[in-house]
Motif scaffolding. Structure first.
Motif, mmCIF file in Angstrom:
data_model
loop_
_atom_site.group_PDB
_atom_site.id
_atom_site.type_symbol
_atom_site.label_atom_id
_atom_site.label_comp_id
_atom_site.label_asym_id
_atom_site.label_seq_id
_atom_site.Cartn_x
_atom_site.Cartn_y
_atom_site.Cartn_z
ATOM 1 N N GLU A 143 32.577 -16.716 -10.187
ATOM 2 C CA GLU A 143 31.504 -16.444 -9.223
ATOM 3 C C GLU A 143 32.028 -16.634 -7.801
ATOM 4 N N PRO A 144 31.412 -15.961 -6.840
ATOM 5 C CA PRO A 144 31.807 -16.180 -5.449
ATOM 6 C C PRO A 144 31.308 -17.531 -4.951
ATOM 7 N N PRO A 145 32.094 -18.230 -4.151
ATOM 8 C CA PRO A 145 31.620 -19.487 -3.558
ATOM 9 C C PRO A 145 30.378 -19.248 -2.708
ATOM 10 N N GLY A 146 29.632 -20.295 -2.505
ATOM 11 C CA GLY A 146 28.431 -20.194 -1.675
ATOM 12 C C GLY A 146 27.191 -20.077 -2.521
ATOM 13 N N ALA A 147 26.754 -18.838 -2.762
ATOM 14 C CA ALA A 147 25.528 -18.627 -3.535
ATOM 15 C C ALA A 147 25.788 -18.344 -5.007
ATOM 16 N N GLY A 148 27.009 -17.923 -5.355
ATOM 17 C CA GLY A 148 27.309 -17.595 -6.737
ATOM 18 C C GLY A 148 26.693 -16.281 -7.161
ATOM 19 N N ASP A 149 26.530 -16.107 -8.453
ATOM 20 C CA ASP A 149 25.904 -14.906 -9.001
ATOM 21 C C ASP A 149 24.480 -14.811 -8.459
ATOM 22 N N PRO A 150 24.085 -13.638 -7.909
ATOM 23 C CA PRO A 150 22.717 -13.502 -7.386
ATOM 24 C C PRO A 150 21.632 -13.807 -8.411
ATOM 25 N N LEU A 151 21.953 -13.686 -9.704
ATOM 26 C CA LEU A 151 20.941 -13.954 -10.720
ATOM 27 C C LEU A 151 20.443 -15.392 -10.667
ATOM 28 N N ARG A 152 21.247 -16.278 -10.111
ATOM 29 C CA ARG A 152 20.813 -17.673 -9.968
ATOM 30 C C ARG A 152 19.501 -17.763 -9.179
ATOM 31 N N ASN A 153 19.222 -16.772 -8.357
ATOM 32 C CA ASN A 153 18.042 -16.829 -7.489
ATOM 33 C C ASN A 153 17.050 -15.696 -7.749
ATOM 34 N N TRP A 154 17.153 -15.051 -8.901
ATOM 35 C CA TRP A 154 16.251 -13.944 -9.215
ATOM 36 C C TRP A 154 14.991 -14.446 -9.905
ATOM 37 N N ARG A 155 13.882 -13.815 -9.574
ATOM 38 C CA ARG A 155 12.569 -14.053 -10.168
ATOM 39 C C ARG A 155 12.129 -15.512 -10.000
ATOM 40 N N LEU A 156 11.599 -16.145 -11.028
ATOM 41 C CA LEU A 156 10.965 -17.452 -10.863
ATOM 42 C C LEU A 156 11.995 -18.575 -10.936
ATOM 43 N N LEU A 157 11.931 -19.468 -9.942
ATOM 44 C CA LEU A 157 12.905 -20.559 -9.836
ATOM 45 C C LEU A 157 12.277 -21.881 -10.260
ATOM 46 N N LYS A 158 13.057 -22.690 -10.936
ATOM 47 C CA LYS A 158 12.665 -24.059 -11.282
ATOM 48 C C LYS A 158 13.729 -24.996 -10.747
ATOM 49 N N ASN A 159 13.326 -25.919 -9.875
ATOM 50 C CA ASN A 159 14.275 -26.823 -9.216
ATOM 51 C C ASN A 159 15.380 -26.041 -8.512
ATOM 52 N N GLY A 160 14.996 -24.890 -7.915
ATOM 53 C CA GLY A 160 15.934 -24.111 -7.109
ATOM 54 C C GLY A 160 16.797 -23.134 -7.870
ATOM 55 N N THR A 161 16.638 -23.057 -9.199
ATOM 56 C CA THR A 161 17.473 -22.156 -9.999
ATOM 57 C C THR A 161 16.591 -21.303 -10.895
ATOM 58 N N SER A 162 16.961 -20.030 -11.031
ATOM 59 C CA SER A 162 16.202 -19.109 -11.867
ATOM 60 C C SER A 162 16.215 -19.575 -13.324
ATOM 61 N N VAL A 163 15.049 -19.515 -13.966
ATOM 62 C CA VAL A 163 15.025 -19.828 -15.398
ATOM 63 C C VAL A 163 15.700 -18.713 -16.199
#
Length: 404
Positions: free
Chosen positions: A42-62
């Motif tokens: 994964e790229p440093p920083g935000a990583g795979d965009p899927l980490r932030n897609w749709r509904l997040l729990k504790n800052g991470t996509s379920v």
């Protein structure tokens, strides 16, 4: 079900995942579910965009918790030569490399798959892209929805005369991923004979097109352009969704000859069931509106549950349209292990889809939660021979990122 790491039919298989979002990562997830050691880059920083897609729990996509279970995360800045060299080291020891960037991206980073295979002749490389690695459209950006449209699916997913719609999920990406997994397993099987790897080229639109059944031969033989059929199955009768008294719909597939007769008897329309002109599908298609009207009149006087109970007794295939709430409460889903419980890092439980397909002797399972960004950077780099001093220097220069 949870399993210990290193078990499953693909235990010992080393996989490098360089994709992001859906198609490439879904292919790698399928391998990881069955024991493959998947290292996700994964790229440093935000990583795979899927980490932030749709509904997040504790800052991470379920969603991330499903798509990246059983994987290890390494954060590399592929724009830098030192990171590219790390990929070459990983690929030199891997069995499979998966990527779903636009054609030419790997070559631009000095990671031409053909050269990676030359360096590791046993390497199998899966390349998933919108239009494939060749052809006049190869350089166009291609997402799943575009592949679904070009592959012929979107034209069919509509009510007649209305705008074509999405099927509701990224089915083009998933179909491409599954075709990619099939290609990987075939290439690995062939490798047992030849000792050689190869490059697999999967295009999103082709994966969709491969599932379009008789669409092309019907056009070739008859000039027929199949149009949208709404909830019906065009050319097959009766098979449709029928409104019930509680406002729900019952899906009823009475298109087998004997099934049709049982269905007509169940709804009190033996006249239609015993009509010689309706004894086979060709005759029923001609009078499908009449048959659908008869079935619809019967279902409108009953709830979905009542309809399904009657049809189950007489052996007519039928079902309700499930919402995810229906799925989560369904005893058959639970009995089949498809409502899997996983414990998140905060201790809370999350229900996720179980493992498919089901193998009797070497089933898949979950042995590891989805990783934090760069969670395994240090460990993986040690495995390819980097010293602590080298790892520290790469961090200092921003080439890699590890979990804090």
């Amino acid at each position: 079900m949870e399993t210990s790491q290193g078990t499953g039919p693909l235990a010992g298989l080393k996989v490098i995942e360089m994709g992001q979002l859906i198609a490439g990562p879904f292919a790698a997830k399928t391998l990881a579910d069955f024991g493959a050691d998947v290292v996700k880059i994964e790229p440093p920083g935000a990583g795979d965009p899927l980490r932030n897609w749709r509904l997040l729990k504790n800052g991470t996509s379920v969603w991330w918790q499903v798509q990246s279970r059983n994987k290890r995360s390494v954060a590399l800045d592929l724009r830098k030569a030192e990171a590219q060299e790390i990929v070459r080291k990983l690929a030199a020891e891997a069995d499979v490399l998966i990527e779903n960037f636009r054609p030419g991206a790997l070559e631009g980073w000095g990671l031409d798959p053909q050269k990676l295979v030359e360096a590791n002749p046993r390497l199998v490389v899966l390349r998933i892209s919108g239009y494939g690695q060749t052809g006049p459209y190869r350089d166009r950006p291609g997402f799943g929805v575009v592949g679904e449209a070009m592959g012929g699916l979107r034209h069919l997913t509509a009510e007649p005369g209305r705008v074509p719609v999405r099927v509701g999920v990224s089915i083009g990406d998933t179909l491409a991923a599954l075709h990619g997994v099939i290609g990987i397993l075939m290439a690995l099987h062939e490798r047992q004979r030849s000792g050689k790897g190869q490059v697999i080229d999967v295009a999103l639109y082709e994966a969709v097109f491969n599932c379009m059944e008789s669409l092309l031969p019907e056009y070739s033989a008859f000039g027929a352009v199949r149009g949208p059929g709404g909830s019906a199955l065009p050319g097959i009768a009766p098979s449709n969704a029928y409104l019930c008294s509680d406002g729900g719909y019952a899906l009823i597939a009475g298109n087998g000859d004997s099934i049709y007769k049982r269905l007509m008897a169940a709804i009190g329309r033996e006249d239609l069931g015993n009509d010689p002109a309706l004894a086979n599908n060709a005759g029923r298609v001609v009078r499908v509106d009449e048959i659908d009207a008869a079935i619809g009149a019967w279902t409108k006087a009953r709830t979905v549950t009542e309809v399904l109970e009657v049809l189950a007794r007489v052996g007519v295939p039928a079902g309700r349209i499930y919402t995810v709430a229906d799925i989560a409460a369904d005893p058959h889903y639970a009995a089949r292990g498809m409502l899997q419980q996983m414990r998140l890092e905060d201790g809370e439980m999350l229900t996720v889809p179980g493992i498919v397909p089901k193998l009797s002797r070497t089933p898949g399972g979950q042995h590891r939660n989805a990783p934090a960004l760069g969670q395994d950077t240090d460990a993986v780099l040690r495995e390819v021979g980097l010293s602590e001093q080298q790892i520290a220097a790469l961090k200092e220069r921003g080439v890699i990122q590890a979990k804090a």
